[in-house]
Write an enzyme that holds these catalytic residues in place. Structure first.
Site, PDB file in Angstrom:
ATOM      1  N   SER A  53       0.836  -1.196   0.000  1.00 50.75           N
ATOM      2  CA  SER A  53       0.000   0.000   0.000  1.00 50.75           C
ATOM      3  C   SER A  53       0.876   1.253   0.000  1.00 50.75           C
ATOM      4  CB  SER A  53      -0.965  -0.049   1.193  1.00 50.75           C
ATOM      5  OG  SER A  53      -2.034   0.844   1.024  1.00 50.75           O
ATOM      6  N   ASP A 165      -5.691  -3.445  -2.425  1.00 54.63           N
ATOM      7  CA  ASP A 165      -4.674  -3.209  -1.396  1.00 54.63           C
ATOM      8  C   ASP A 165      -4.073  -4.511  -0.857  1.00 54.63           C
ATOM      9  OD1 ASP A 165      -3.259  -2.412   0.907  1.00 54.63           O
ATOM     10  OD2 ASP A 165      -4.712  -0.860   1.385  1.00 54.63           O
TER      11      ASP A 165
END
Length: 276
Positions: A53, A165
């Site tokens: 991320s 993510d």
């Protein structure tokens, strides 16, 4: 052996150098910049980087050869929150494709091979329901995918596969580089602390997301030789993009504190660079 052969020939390559795993954390991930700044000031240079991320975004810029101050300047001049756009009908409230402009501006080619240091990132393949570690080939789309927080940001469709993510499965990607380095530092920016009350559904949703991620990082923390986990990060929200400087300073101050106390031993972290 070139540095990019290491990921494909781990059994043949001796372990050398220092590895660093940078966690996800949305805006909290700006703390990684402060950690890298403190490392630079003390002659500590990670040779192998893994990120999830926001850790993937900071990590790839660092792997491309940018210094901590340069990454901070990018954050200040091109605020991340201004780089997102509404994504009506795209399975998320916003899209992160505008972040591609940052990558295109500061990385010469959309390929892992142009990076100055070995780098890998984690994404979540939600078609298969599993994580994937990406180490080679096309770069930008996977960085964007690793940053695509579920529901908030639209997923990335790559080769007919839907990615979001990487923090869903592996928010501290220590296992991605553990076999390639003698010493591994993990940087976790989601210290939970204790909250007495909640003022909105957004806060409850954020807390629930953070608690879920807390469980998947526990095994990863055990893989690290050293862990940087600043308690003051509990003061920041995942969406505090407007507090970038304060978050960066928090990461920097805590790392300096660990170095000065001896909890992060400078000499053992100053490793020889990877062999060619």
């Amino acid at each position: 052996m070139g540095i990019f052969d290491w990921f494909n020939k781990a059994d043949e390559a001796p372990q050398k150098g220092l590895g660093i795993a940078l966690s996800g954390g949305s805006a909290r991930g700006f703390a990684h910049i402060g950690v890298l700044k403190a490392f630079e000031e003390h002659g500590i240079e990670p040779e192998i980087i893994a990120g999830t991320s926001m850790g993937a975004l900071v990590g790839v810029l660092y792997a491309a050869g940018l210094k901590a101050d340069e990454i901070k300047e990018i954050v200040n001049k091109e605020p991340i929150i201004k780089m997102v756009r509404p994504a009506w009908g795209k399975m998320g409230l916003f899209k992160v494709t505008e972040l591609r402009k940052i990558l295109e501006k500061h990385i010469e080619k959309d390929d892992f091979s142009v990076l100055k240091k070995p780098f890998c990132l984690v994404v979540s393949n939600i078609n298969k329901g599993e994580k994937e570690v990406i180490r080679e080939g096309a770069l930008f789309d996977y960085v964007l995918a690793s940053c695509a927080v579920p529901v908030i940001f639209a997923p990335q469709i790559i080769n007919n596969t839907t990615y979001i993510d990487g923090g869903l499965y592996d928010n501290l990607p220590a296992s991605a580089v553990r076999d390639y380095c003698q010493t591994l530092v993990g940087v976790h920016v989601n210290y939970l602390g204790y909250l007495e009350s909640f003022n909105s559904m957004t806060e409850i949703a954020e807390r629930s997301f953070s608690l879920n991620i807390k469980e998947n990082v526990k095994p990863s923390m055990k893989l690290c030789d050293h862990l940087i986990d600043p308690p003051k990060m509990a003061q920041f929200s995942l969406w505090d993009f407007d507090k970038a400087d304060e978050i960066i300073e928090t990461g920097y101050d805590y790392t300096i504190q660990l170095i000065e106390s001896g909890e992060l031993p400078i000499q053992s972290l100053r490793q020889a660079p990877l062999a060619d």
